[in-house]
Every structure is written in structure tokens, then in C-alpha cells.
Design a protein around this motif. Structure first.
Motif, PDB file in Angstrom:
ATOM      1  N   ALA A 170       0.861  -1.167   0.000  1.00  0.00           N
ATOM      2  CA  ALA A 170       0.000   0.000   0.000  1.00  0.00           C
ATOM      3  C   ALA A 170       0.901   1.222   0.000  1.00  0.00           C
ATOM      4  N   VAL A 171       0.413   2.293  -0.625  1.00  0.00           N
ATOM      5  CA  VAL A 171       1.133   3.569  -0.586  1.00  0.00           C
ATOM      6  C   VAL A 171       0.248   4.539   0.182  1.00  0.00           C
ATOM      7  N   VAL A 172       0.782   5.080   1.269  1.00  0.00           N
ATOM      8  CA  VAL A 172      -0.026   5.927   2.138  1.00  0.00           C
ATOM      9  C   VAL A 172       0.683   7.234   2.438  1.00  0.00           C
ATOM     10  N   GLN A 173      -0.123   8.240   2.751  1.00  0.00           N
ATOM     11  CA  GLN A 173       0.424   9.466   3.304  1.00  0.00           C
ATOM     12  C   GLN A 173       0.660   9.245   4.805  1.00  0.00           C
ATOM     13  N   PRO A 174       1.506  10.087   5.425  1.00  0.00           N
ATOM     14  CA  PRO A 174       1.926   9.784   6.799  1.00  0.00           C
ATOM     15  C   PRO A 174       0.823   9.914   7.839  1.00  0.00           C
ATOM     16  N   GLY A 175      -0.208  10.724   7.535  1.00  0.00           N
ATOM     17  CA  GLY A 175      -1.230  10.968   8.551  1.00  0.00           C
ATOM     18  C   GLY A 175      -2.324   9.917   8.622  1.00  0.00           C
ATOM     19  N   VAL A 176      -2.203   8.851   7.820  1.00  0.00           N
ATOM     20  CA  VAL A 176      -3.207   7.791   7.865  1.00  0.00           C
ATOM     21  C   VAL A 176      -3.111   7.056   9.210  1.00  0.00           C
ATOM     22  N   ILE A 177      -4.252   6.850   9.853  1.00  0.00           N
ATOM     23  CA  ILE A 177      -4.279   6.113  11.112  1.00  0.00           C
ATOM     24  C   ILE A 177      -4.025   4.628  10.829  1.00  0.00           C
ATOM     25  N   ASN A 178      -3.166   4.047  11.623  1.00  0.00           N
ATOM     26  CA  ASN A 178      -2.782   2.638  11.450  1.00  0.00           C
ATOM     27  C   ASN A 178      -4.014   1.745  11.259  1.00  0.00           C
ATOM     28  N   ALA A 179      -4.980   1.836  12.161  1.00  0.00           N
ATOM     29  CA  ALA A 179      -6.153   0.943  12.090  1.00  0.00           C
ATOM     30  C   ALA A 179      -6.999   1.212  10.849  1.00  0.00           C
ATOM     31  N   ASP A 180      -7.020   2.472  10.392  1.00  0.00           N
ATOM     32  CA  ASP A 180      -7.803   2.797   9.191  1.00  0.00           C
ATOM     33  C   ASP A 180      -7.253   2.079   7.969  1.00  0.00           C
ATOM     34  N   LEU A 181      -5.930   1.965   7.904  1.00  0.00           N
ATOM     35  CA  LEU A 181      -5.357   1.226   6.779  1.00  0.00           C
ATOM     36  C   LEU A 181      -5.830  -0.223   6.825  1.00  0.00           C
ATOM     37  N   ASN A 182      -5.810  -0.809   7.998  1.00  0.00           N
ATOM     38  CA  ASN A 182      -6.237  -2.208   8.088  1.00  0.00           C
ATOM     39  C   ASN A 182      -7.725  -2.387   7.791  1.00  0.00           C
ATOM     40  N   THR A 183      -8.521  -1.402   8.152  1.00  0.00           N
ATOM     41  CA  THR A 183      -9.935  -1.468   7.780  1.00  0.00           C
ATOM     42  C   THR A 183     -10.080  -1.473   6.261  1.00  0.00           C
ATOM     43  N   ALA A 184      -9.318  -0.603   5.611  1.00  0.00           N
ATOM     44  CA  ALA A 184      -9.396  -0.516   4.152  1.00  0.00           C
ATOM     45  C   ALA A 184      -8.873  -1.779   3.473  1.00  0.00           C
ATOM     46  N   LEU A 185      -7.941  -2.462   4.157  1.00  0.00           N
ATOM     47  CA  LEU A 185      -7.322  -3.641   3.549  1.00  0.00           C
ATOM     48  C   LEU A 185      -8.149  -4.907   3.698  1.00  0.00           C
ATOM     49  N   ALA A 186      -9.014  -4.921   4.708  1.00  0.00           N
ATOM     50  CA  ALA A 186      -9.689  -6.179   5.064  1.00  0.00           C
ATOM     51  C   ALA A 186     -10.400  -6.794   3.867  1.00  0.00           C
ATOM     52  N   GLY A 187     -11.045  -5.947   3.059  1.00  0.00           N
ATOM     53  CA  GLY A 187     -11.768  -6.442   1.894  1.00  0.00           C
ATOM     54  C   GLY A 187     -10.868  -7.104   0.866  1.00  0.00           C
ATOM     55  N   HIS A 188      -9.574  -6.802   0.934  1.00  0.00           N
ATOM     56  CA  HIS A 188      -8.632  -7.407  -0.011  1.00  0.00           C
ATOM     57  C   HIS A 188      -7.988  -8.678   0.557  1.00  0.00           C
ATOM     58  N   GLY A 189      -8.374  -9.044   1.777  1.00  0.00           N
ATOM     59  CA  GLY A 189      -7.745 -10.224   2.388  1.00  0.00           C
ATOM     60  C   GLY A 189      -6.311  -9.982   2.792  1.00  0.00           C
ATOM     61  N   LEU A 190      -5.978  -8.720   3.039  1.00  0.00           N
ATOM     62  CA  LEU A 190      -4.595  -8.368   3.372  1.00  0.00           C
ATOM     63  C   LEU A 190      -4.562  -7.556   4.664  1.00  0.00           C
ATOM     64  N   TYR A 191      -3.391  -7.442   5.264  1.00  0.00           N
ATOM     65  CA  TYR A 191      -3.244  -6.542   6.398  1.00  0.00           C
ATOM     66  C   TYR A 191      -1.822  -6.019   6.497  1.00  0.00           C
ATOM     67  N   TYR A 192      -1.714  -4.930   7.296  1.00  0.00           N
ATOM     68  CA  TYR A 192      -0.425  -4.304   7.583  1.00  0.00           C
ATOM     69  C   TYR A 192      -0.054  -4.743   8.995  1.00  0.00           C
ATOM     70  N   ALA A 193       1.097  -5.402   9.142  1.00  0.00           N
ATOM     71  CA  ALA A 193       1.371  -6.131  10.389  1.00  0.00           C
ATOM     72  C   ALA A 193       1.689  -5.272  11.620  1.00  0.00           C
ATOM     73  N   PRO A 194       2.459  -4.173  11.507  1.00  0.00           N
ATOM     74  CA  PRO A 194       2.849  -3.478  12.748  1.00  0.00           C
ATOM     75  C   PRO A 194       1.624  -2.967  13.520  1.00  0.00           C
ATOM     76  N   ASP A 195       1.533  -3.355  14.786  1.00  0.00           N
ATOM     77  CA  ASP A 195       0.334  -3.078  15.579  1.00  0.00           C
ATOM     78  C   ASP A 195       0.663  -2.536  16.971  1.00  0.00           C
ATOM     79  N   PRO A 196       1.214  -1.308  17.028  1.00  0.00           N
ATOM     80  CA  PRO A 196       1.416  -0.721  18.353  1.00  0.00           C
ATOM     81  C   PRO A 196       0.076  -0.705  19.092  1.00  0.00           C
ATOM     82  N   ALA A 197       0.153  -0.728  20.424  1.00  0.00           N
ATOM     83  CA  ALA A 197      -1.081  -0.736  21.218  1.00  0.00           C
ATOM     84  C   ALA A 197      -1.954   0.461  20.849  1.00  0.00           C
TER      85      ALA A 197
END
Lengths: 458, 458
Positions: free
Chosen positions: B107-134
Motif C-alpha cells: 500500500a502507498v499511504v500518506q503519513p497521517g493515515v491512522i494505522n487501524a484505518d489502513l487495516n480497515t481498508a485492507l480487510a476487503g482485499h484479504g490483506l493486512y499491515y502487520a505493525p500493531d502498536p497498542a
């Protein structure tokens, strides 16, 4: 350079550091496997510990003598090739595994340890070191670190950088430096460990490495699939991703490469079909994942089966790793481009087109899951021409086009072999002027006199 | 500083970059969650694209005005806290996901994207972004990159650095730089991408990131195990390793932390036992691995069971992530040390000893599979004393001892939170003089005027 380096220091080197000074004995230390033209070295030193490395570098620093560090000399880009008037610093005597800690899942090794030897030592602990360049049986961990070597398992387990936690380094002026930590995490300051990994001997001499170990997979499974075309085989790789399986290895061997392997190794891979995709799954679910892989590959037209005979599976992997080679005299040029995964098929098409245009044969294996190709362009040396005759200029022109095609597809000039000397001409094409200037600025911070592997990588 | 920065430029900033100039509106941009004392900023700018970031930096460079870049301000070390007379550069408007490529698994993202928002957007593609700070629900990817954020899944899937393939950066003088590649492999020159990851805004402003995605695991399983002691629970973690299972997550919650969670969240975790180990397995073999984990944990005296109720499992993970907190007024100091895996039990013992010596309560959760602890030393604010009263000096002294205990065990002062301002006093203790000098040399190459986040990290 030779003249400014006092004779008595040469003598001291010979006595203290198991140095090799004599012409014929020096020869094996001047080159790597790139065919980069050898230069004349002042001497070859073989220090036995970090303190000796520091002494060598202090001497070299004082006299501004270039130092070229080398492991086993298996590099393909000339990174370890001597430069005129240099000291060659061989890590061959720094070859001890200092510690294996199953509890911390780390090993501490000297740079001259052979990659495969570490894994042999680890097997009894149920652990392994993941980075597996095709040269793993003959290349050193220090050399692997210097080039950030990749290998077959990179898509699942990362490249060398991902397995190096900490480094002991001797800097250009002989200062000792420790970087990194003995844990997976650690964010104190800039990541100097990652900076040294892949720096090709230009920033310091690595004298020790703390590497990450992983539990040996509970099981592995090998799947073989023949396809009628490269493009169809790559569709198969994409279909695997859709199942959620991350294969440990996915290797594509095109028809020309299969033919080369058969010719060189006496195998009969070409009997099976046009191109071959070899996949390995590993872990507790290796067998279940293999079933999913076979289904995915058949679904995309692959003649796929699980290779249940372990000896056959081992033989297939060995043929992939080291089966290529030539029985006839050939002029060849090999590259190491990597492109985004979706562009691998395009890269094959570009390579074939470029080969045709220049009257060259094109063959390529690919680490299909990470987008790294190893294309070879070649032409038979005509009857009556010496095999050592200079290659025709088309090879060089075709290599240049191939690398630029990779860049145009959003790729990189070198996926895992390093820049060395053979890829320097494309460096700025990829890094840009600003990137290259920053890299050279960093180099100057570490090595202000420019004695470490000058003329390489940057 | 304010005086030397022309009034008309302030006005230009206000008009062009959605700047915030007014006192009260500026306040939320001055601090992060470290409690690092706020300073007075010249203005807060909120550029909307890379070109605007470049313009801001050119202005700042010309006038030698410090620039402090910030994401969501969720940092715990003061890395994003303003410095006097600075421009605060907020990435809040750079919050678009520019591309999701299932084929390239990036994925190509701008820096202000919230970590969880990226994963929400990815779920439909069967993919995820692994780093998961609390903090994944509230922190930005840019901030995660700036601190090389870790998280719960690091032992299996690595830290942020392992998922960042390429960066778009604006340098201190406004120059645009692209680093890295769109493939897992690529070894052209020094690894500037890795250098930017974790650099805490001191080398440049990240305006875009190409991050690696992974297929969503086919299944997950949660295992809960109560143990009579921290040491016994850590024996359990070691026993898991011996089975060859690499857990996706292994979180240890000591008794004091369980009590804090119960008090704060109304849960009743302490009813189950003394300390709690939470483990997650994932992938095709999640269920089979969970069985092996339960067996291993029972074998080491754990009261272990697979949590088959999904809602209960989710609740347990949520309590671990954000359950801690205080209902009573407390003076606290929190740290983020990481030690070699085999030393985690020792680190707990050291922490408890240091707490006792200073009359402080000690509590710690730990990412048990990667050796990263989050110890908290605290003391209730006495009745009749204002909660805002300065903490007694014992807290500071105890924190200092704790960090030095981690270093003595071969650990690091910060596993994943970053150095910021709060951990600078220990920087040289870990890096050594030579290491620190090199880091500052690199900083000077990227930012010769020292305008980027001065006084932080290095």
C-alpha cells in the motif's frame, strides 16, 4: 601507493597477521566471481581477532592505504575485488561461532563463518538461520551481511538485514563500535546496524554479528508445477497469495534455464513441460498448505503435484540452486534486477525482446514471490574464436537496456547481489542525485579518508 | 526565534498551509502523551501535500526556524513535543491512502493515515499491515515509522521497519527524496529507508510510505494461561519455542498489572490466578498450534485453555491493549526497556527490587516473545496533596536504576517508544561515544543547520 607504504610495515604485517605477500599466493584474493578485472594488492592480511583488525586499520589509516575486506569471494558484483595498492583484509581466520543461545534465539558469529556451517551447528538445537543465498554452502555470513544477501526464502523470512540484530565493527581509524541489541526490538538512535548491512565494506569492517535464529519448521512440503508459459506460472503464484498461504519458497525456472540445467547437470527437467515452478511450504501446516497450493496451481492450468519423495524434492532444489552452468563456451552477462511482483511477467517479456534485438539468448530464473530475477544474456563463442576473446559490445548494451527496463517497471538494479563495481554505472539512475549525495555524505562520516573499499558501491 | 521570523511569513503560512496561529488553538499541538513540558511554538502548519511540505521547509531553512513534525501526538517519549520558537508541522491533512495493490502486496499511504484505518481498508482485499502498536486505533503510520513502532506481533512479523519498503521524504532544505523500492528485495546503496525509520523527525519529513502487506491469516486462536509466578509463565513461553511454534503474540501480564486492569476496566482477571499469559497463534495451522501451546503451557504448570469464545478472546486482547489506567491519583513513571528473551524474568526481579527499595509499586506487562517490557513505577498521591504536585525524586531515581539494570542485562533503553526527550539522558550509556558521534555526523549530513526536531533523539 606501494612506495609510500613503508617496507618495514609490510614486513610487520607478514609476521603478525598471517599476511600473504608473494605474487602467486596473492592471486586467489584479488577477485570474486564477477570477473571484475583484478588489480595489484600491496598485501593480503588475515587477522585472527578484532584487535588485529583494529591494528591493520590503524596502520592503513595512518598511511592512507585502501582496505578491501573479503569473505569467501563468492560475490557476483566485484564488491570484494582488489583495488590497486590496497591491503586485502581476508576474514578467513575469523571463522568461529562464538555462541549459540537457544534461549535468546540468537547466535554470535565471526564474519568468516560459512552460512551453511552455522546451520549445521544449529540443527541439533532445533533452530536455523533463515537467510539462504544460493551460495550458502560456500559464502560467509560476513559477506552475506556486507551485501545484504537475499536468497530463496526471502518473501517469507526476509533478507539478511531482517536477521541481523547487532554488529561489532572496526571503523576506518581502528575504533571499535558495537551497534544494535540482542532482542528483536530496540529503537535507540538511528539504525546503524541496518546501515552496515549491505554497505559492501565501505563503512567499516564487521568483526562479529549477533544474528536471529528461528525454530526449524515442524515440516516442509515441495510442490512442482509445469506451465506452458512464464505468464501462466506467475498467475499461479498470484493464485497462491489469494489462498492466504505464504510459501517459504516459490522459484520460477524458464525454459532456457531448464535446458541449461539439463545440459549441465544431466537432468531431464525439460521432459516435464515448458517452464517449472517449484514451491515449498513449511511449518505445522505444511501439508495442508501444500494441498491448497496444488489446487491453486491446477486452477491456473499448472501440471502440479506434491513431490512426496524427499530425495526427489532435495534434488529439485539442488538443481535450482546450482544446476545452471555451461558446457559450451559462451559469452554471458548476468543481472540481478528486482521488480514489483506484478511486473515479473513484463520483465521476462522485456528481457526476451532485448535478447532478440541483440541476437542474444535470454534465460532467467526468478524468486517469484519477491520479484527478484537473475536474467542471463548470452551468445555462444563462435568456432575458432578463443573463449577468452572479448565479448561483443551487444552484451553490454543489452545489459544496460535490461536494467533500465527494470527501473522503468518500478524496480531496482540489484535485488541481492550488491552494486560492487559492475553495477555502479546505474547507481544514480536509481538513487537520484540527492540520494547519492546523502549516501556519499554518510560514507564520509564513517570513512573521511576514503580508505574502505574505494570505488565500490557508492 | 519569533522575532527573527518575519511577520509576513507567518501570515503567508496562515493563508497557505491551514496554519494555526492563535494561542488556545495551538495548545493541542504542543505536547504528546509523555507529559514532556510544552514549549511555545511560532505556528502550527498543516500542509496538504508534499509540495506544501517542501515550501514550509524551504521557508524554515532560510530563516533557520526549527521544525517539529507530528502525527497524532500519541508518542510516549516527547519526540513530537514542540520546542521553543518552532514551526509544528502536523501531518493531519496528509491522511490519504493513495494506493492498495493486492498484486504487489503493498500500500502507498500518506503519513497521517491512522494505522487501524489502513487495516480497515485492507480487510476487503484479504490483506493486512502487520505493525500493531497498542495505539494502533489512534496513532498514524507516519508516527509509527518515525519511532519504528513495535507492537504485539513483532516476534513473528517484525517491527515497523520490517514492513516499510520505500519512503518519500522532504529533506531539511526542501529537497524531495525517494528511498527504497517496491519489492521485498533491493540492495542499491546504503539503506536510507531503514535509516529514516526510527529517526524521530530528525532527518527529514516523511510525506509518503510504501508499506508491505501480508495475507490475512486463515485463522487465529487465543490461549489463556494463569501461572503462579512471572518466572513460571516465562518458562511456559520458552516451552512454546521448543515445540517449534512461533506465536503471533505472547503477552505477559503480572499481578499488579492485572489488578490495575480490573480496577480500571471492571474486569475480574485477578480471579483467575496470579499472572496471566495470553498467546495467539495464526495461519492455516492456528488450531493445531494452539493445541501444542496448551500442552506446552500445562507442562510448565500453567492453567491453560484455548479461549474458543471469540468475543471473550477479543475482550482479553482489548484489556491487554488498553485496560491499564488509574482510577486513583498516582505519581508514575513508565519505561520501555527490552532485554534478551532469557533475561525477562531477571528484569522483573530487578524492577520489583528497585520498586521496594524506593517505596514504589512495580507493575509490568511484557511482550514475552520479544523481550520488551513496559514497567511502571508508581506511588499513590497522598490524601490532601494535589495530583498535579511534583512527583517525589524517588521516581526519577528508580527509573534511572531500572534502565541501567536493563542495560546491564544486555538490553536497550527503549524497545519501541523512541528516545524523544525523556530517554536522552541514557543515550550515550547505550550507544557509546563512538556510536553517538557517528549518529550526530549522519544527522549533520541530512540537516546541516539542525532545524529538524532539535534536541530530540540524538
Amino acid at each position: 601507493m606501494t612506495d609510500t607504504f613503508p617496507r618495514e610495515l609490510r614486513q610487520a604485517l607478514a609476521e603478525t597477521f598471517a599476511a600473504v605477500l608473494d605474487g602467486a599466493d596473492v592471486l586467489p584474493y584479488l577477485d570474486d566471481r564477477s570477473g571484475a578485472a583484478g588489480a595489484r594488492a600491496l598485501a593480503v592480511v588475515r587477522p585472527g581477532d578484532a584487535a588485529e583488525v583494529a591494528t591493520v586499520l590503524k596502520l592503513a589509516h595512518r598511511h592512507r592505504v585502501p582496505v578491501v575486506t573479503r569473505g569467501a569471494g563468492t560475490g557476483l558484483s566485484g564488491g570484494a575485488a582488489a583495488v590497486d595498492g590496497c591491503l586485502v583484509l581476508s576474514t578467513e581466520r575469523l571463522n568461529r561461532i562464538l555462541e549459540i543461545s537457544p534461549e535468546d534465539e540468537v547466535a554470535v558469529v565471526q564474519p568468516g563463518v560459512i552460512n551453511a556451517d552455522l546451520n549445521t551447528a544449529l540443527a541439533g538445537h532445533g533452530l536455523y538461520y533463515a537467510p539462504d543465498p544460493a551460495s550458502h554452502a560456500i559464502s560467509t555470513i560476513g559477506g552475506n551481511i556486507a551485501t545484504n544477501a537475499g536468497g530463496l526464502r526471502s518473501a517469507k523470512y526476509g533478507v539478511t538485514r531482517d536477521s541481523v540484530l547487532a554488529l561489532d565493527v572496526v571503523l576506518a581509524d581502528g575504533t571499535a563500535l558495537h551497534t544494535g541489541h540482542r532482542s528483536v526490538k530496540g529503537v535507540t538512535g538511528l539504525d546503524l546496524t541496518a546501515l552496515f548491512v549491505g554497505s559492501e565494506g565501505t563503512l567499516g569492517v564487521i568483526v562479529g554479528a549477533t544474528v536471529r535464529l528461528r525454530p526449524l519448521p515442524a515440516a516442509t512440503a515441495t510442490i512442482s508445477a509445469y506451465y506452458p508459459s512464464v505468464r501462466a506460472a506467475l498467475d499461479g503464484v498470484r493464485q497462491i497469495s489469494r489462498t492466504g498461504v505464504v510459501p517459504a519458497i516459490a522459484e520460477l525456472i524458464d525454459h532456457s534455464s531448464l535446458r541449461d540445467i539439463d545440459e549441465n547437470s544431466g537432468s531431464r527437467l525439460t521432459d516435464g513441460g515448458h517452464v517449472l515452478l517449484l514451491v515449498r511450504t513449511d511449518g505445522h501446516a505444511a501439508a495442508a498448505e501444500a494441498e491448497d497450493v496444488v489446487t491453486a496451481l491446477r486452477h491456473t492450468g499448472g501440471d502440479a503435484r506434491r513431490v512426496t519423495d524427499e530425495a526427489e524434492a532435495e534434488r529439485l532444489w539442488e538443481l535450482r540452486r546450482s544446476g545452471r552452468g555451461r558446457t559450451r563456451p559462451l559469452w554471458t552477462v548476468g543481472e540481478d534486477v528486482a521488480v514489483p511482483k506484478s511486473k515479473v511477467a513484463r520483465m521476462y517479456e522485456e528481457g526476451e525482446r532485448i535478447g532478440r534485438r541483440h541476437g542474444l539468448d535470454f534465460a532467467s530464473v526468478a524468486h517469484a514471490a519477491d520479484g527478484n530475477l537473475h536474467p542471463v544474456l548470452s551468445r555462444p563463442v563462435p568456432e575458432g574464436v578463443a573463449a577468452t576473446a572479448p565479448a561483443p559490445p551487444e552484451l553490454d548494451a543489452a545489459a544496460d537496456e535490461l536494467v533500465h527496463a527494470a527501473l522503468a517497471l518500478g524496480g531496482t538494479i540489484t535485488g541481492e547481489h550488491g552494486v560492487g563495481v559492475t553495477k555502479r554505472r546505474w547507481l544514480e539512475d536509481e538513487l537520484g542525485a540527492a540520494g547519492l549525495a546523502l549516501q556519499r555524505g554518510i560514507k564520509a562520516v564513517f570513512d573521511p579518508l576514503g580508505i574502505l573499499n574505494p570505488g565500490k558501491a557508492l
